[in-house]
Design an enzyme around this catalytic site. Structure first.
Site, PDB file in Angstrom:
ATOM      1  N   CYS A 162      24.213  34.004   6.123  1.00 34.81           N
ATOM      2  CA  CYS A 162      22.401  34.423   6.167  1.00 34.81           C
ATOM      3  C   CYS A 162      21.142  35.228   6.469  1.00 34.81           C
ATOM      4  O   CYS A 162      20.900  35.226   6.760  1.00 34.81           O
ATOM      5  CB  CYS A 162      21.943  33.138   6.167  1.00 34.81           C
ATOM      6  N   HIS A 301      13.059  31.262   9.118  1.00 30.10           N
ATOM      7  CA  HIS A 301      13.930  31.100   8.427  1.00 30.10           C
ATOM      8  C   HIS A 301      14.163  29.708   7.371  1.00 30.10           C
ATOM      9  O   HIS A 301      14.415  30.190   6.515  1.00 30.10           O
ATOM     10  CB  HIS A 301      15.307  30.672   9.222  1.00 30.10           C
ATOM     11  N   GLU A 312      14.409  24.286  14.091  1.00 29.16           N
ATOM     12  CA  GLU A 312      13.598  25.860  14.022  1.00 29.16           C
ATOM     13  C   GLU A 312      12.489  25.668  14.581  1.00 29.16           C
ATOM     14  O   GLU A 312      12.510  25.818  15.568  1.00 29.16           O
ATOM     15  CB  GLU A 312      13.711  26.345  12.915  1.00 29.16           C
ATOM     16  N   LYS A 333      11.297  30.850   1.799  1.00 25.28           N
ATOM     17  CA  LYS A 333      12.615  30.509   0.560  1.00 25.28           C
ATOM     18  C   LYS A 333      11.478  29.473  -0.387  1.00 25.28           C
ATOM     19  O   LYS A 333      12.974  29.435  -1.394  1.00 25.28           O
ATOM     20  CB  LYS A 333      13.731  29.729   1.657  1.00 25.28           C
ATOM     21  N   HIS A 338      16.907  30.870  -1.112  1.00 30.40           N
ATOM     22  CA  HIS A 338      17.640  31.355  -0.077  1.00 30.40           C
ATOM     23  C   HIS A 338      18.367  32.800  -0.039  1.00 30.40           C
ATOM     24  O   HIS A 338      19.593  31.936  -1.580  1.00 30.40           O
ATOM     25  CB  HIS A 338      18.607  30.003   0.410  1.00 30.40           C
ATOM     26  N   PHE A 398      25.140  30.963   8.666  1.00 30.20           N
ATOM     27  CA  PHE A 398      26.464  29.625   9.789  1.00 30.20           C
ATOM     28  C   PHE A 398      27.315  30.696  10.134  1.00 30.20           C
ATOM     29  O   PHE A 398      27.378  31.526   9.613  1.00 30.20           O
ATOM     30  CB  PHE A 398      27.512  29.627   7.962  1.00 30.20           C
TER      31      PHE A 398
END
Lengths: 414, 90
Positions: A162, A301, A312, A333, A338, A398
């Protein structure tokens, strides 16, 4: 010697529309691109919710070219075409060799690969399409961008889940900053709404449950009733340029990129790490020579998973301290989904537009506050920020790959 | 319909060319048909003409050249088939 790096062109094709304007308009007004897939929009993913690009793509390419193009490459080229056109830049022989491609993707030609495996393993085909390899490879989009625009400098493809396209933009920023290239096409693309990929994500239990009454609001970052993210597809592209190059050709400058932070969690493949994220944000600010108080908006994010949103939030508190309480943070998002390897680029496009317009897009669908997520998430609609000078975009992937970009309004006002 | 006409129809159908672009003399590289597109098109031809999968033996550079190659492959397959069947009869 370091140089100032400016953004002179933007392009995007997303679940919210085929260009930058449709993206930012939808983000500001709160229009969602999440919908139920039907067979027109997916390879056997019908019935699930996702954020697909609904624009027709094939008519924008010659049929001979389509022979060797995966969906991800079509999205990449369309976003890049818009960025190049908006930068009003041509790549003649002199500039072409001083121009590079910095691209990001998580899974490259996922549609091609799934089709090929289906042909071979399910339908027992004796052979596969000759272009299978060059359509599926991760650097296919970068190669095709080079061919279409005649870019002859370096070409890099970054794949860090991502954060892929945020890394691409950050590395492009450094390449321009340190004089490796004068111009960079930077961004990323993703097209993975296939049955196999969606099913694999479902197994990981990170996807949002469909809201039965209003599927379009199923993704709810930072909200108490969030249940995960919605897979999306699309592409974002930026033209980065040295200030000198942009000025010499009289280009319109959208913003300046001033800092990039890239860290590795070294902790867990899927669980995010507060300090890993915080170090990326702090590193980007340090490179920019800015203090936490200078930042007026963060495009988070913010995927809509419980563990990610809380992590976050804590990381922002670590870096911004008291300033975190009055710092608008939003997760777009909720509306565009995403976009995996493309998400950093699309959100950077949105961040630059937010800086230009001095408007923070909202975090949509945040109806029920989570006590553990207690920042200002701009939950009651878009907000004018007349004093915003600096904005940050966060992307965490990830594998524990964190990439943060800081941009400033141009010209820089004291 | 001649082999050339069939090849032309397939080029129009598969790659979206106009009829006047695919004259027998038309150069493949000028049409943008690169090596990948040639192999892809060869697969189409094999299905259309029931050809056995084969390696092209002659470098083809024009639309007419494709038709000639298809005719040559059909002829070679006929000879091979006839030889096999006569061998069986013996």
């Amino acid at each position: 010697m370091t140089r100032r790096v400016v953004v002179t062109g933007l392009g995007a094709i997303t679940p919210l529309g085929g260009d930058v304007r449709s993206l930012f308009d939808a983000l500001v007004t709160g229009r969602s691109g999440v919908r139920k897939l039907d067979h027109r929009l997916s390879v056997c993913g019908a019935g699930r919710i996702a954020a697909p690009v609904v624009e027709e793509l094939d008519s924008k390419f010659s049929k001979v070219k389509l022979v060797s193009m995966d969906r991800v490459t079509k999205l990449a080229l369309l976003a890049t075409r818009e960025a190049v056109a908006s930068a009003e830049i041509g790549f003649g022989s002199a500039i072409a060799e001083r121009a590079g491609i910095y691209w990001g993707t998580g899974m490259g030609g996922a549609v091609t690969l799934e089709n090929a495996y289906t042909e071979l393993l399910v339908k027992h085909a004796s052979r596969l399409r000759p272009a299978t390899i060059v359509m599926a490879m991760n650097n296919a989009a970068a190669g095709q961008i080079g061919i279409e625009f005649g870019i002859r400098g370096p070409s890099h493809t970054y794949s860090s889940a991502c954060s892929s396209s945020a890394v691409a933009i950050g590395e492009a920023f450094r390449a321009v900053r340190f004089g490796v290239v004068d111009v960079a096409i930077a961004g990323g693309a993703e097209a993975l709404l296939t049955r196999g990929v969606i099913t694999a994500w479902e197994s990981l239990q990170t996807l949002a449950k469909e809201d039965p009454e209003c599927p379009r609001t199923s993704c709810r970052p930072f909200a108490l009733d969030r249940s995960g993210f919605v897979l999306g597809e699309g592409a974002g592209a930026l033209i980065l340029e040295s200030e000198e190059s942009a000025r010499n050709r009289g280009a319109t400058i959208c913003a300046e990129i001033v800092g990039y932070g890239n860290t590795t969690d070294a902790a867990n493949l899927t669980q995010p790490d507060v300090l890993g994220q915080a170090r990326a944000m702090a590193g980007a600010l340090a490179e920019a020579g800015l203090s936490a108080e200078d930042v007026g908006y963060i495009n988070a994010h913010g995927t809509g998973t419980r563990v990610g949103d809380i992590c976050e939030t804590l990381a922002i508190k670590v870096v911004f301290g008291e300033h975190a309480r009055q710092l608008p943070v939003s997760a777009t998002k909720a509306l565009h989904g995403h976009l995996m390897g493309a998400t950093g680029a699309v959100e950077m496009v949105a961040t630059v537009e937010a800086l230009r317009a001095r408007i923070a897009p909202p975090t949509a669908h945040l109806f029920h506050a989570d006590p553990e997520c207690d920042l200002d998430y701009v939950s009651s609609g878009a907000r004018e920020l007349p004093h915003m000078r600096v904005a940050m975009s966060n992307s965490f992937g990830f594998g524990g790959s964190n990439a943060v970009i800081v941009a400033r309004r141009y010209p820089h006002l004291p | 319909m001649t082999t050339l006409q069939t090849v032309q129809e397939l080029l129009i159908e598969r790659f979206g060319f106009e009829r006047h672009e695919v004259d027998a003399e038309a150069k493949l590289h000028e049409l943008g048909i690169d090596s990948l597109a040639r192999i892809e098109f060869m697969f189409v031809l094999e299905e259309k003409f029931n050809l056995l999968p084969t390696e092209p033996t002659v470098a083809v550079s024009t639309v007419g050249g494709i038709a000639e190659q298809v005719d040559a492959l059909i002829a070679r397959q006929r000879v091979t088939t006839a030889a096999r069947s006569s061998a069986v009869q013996r």
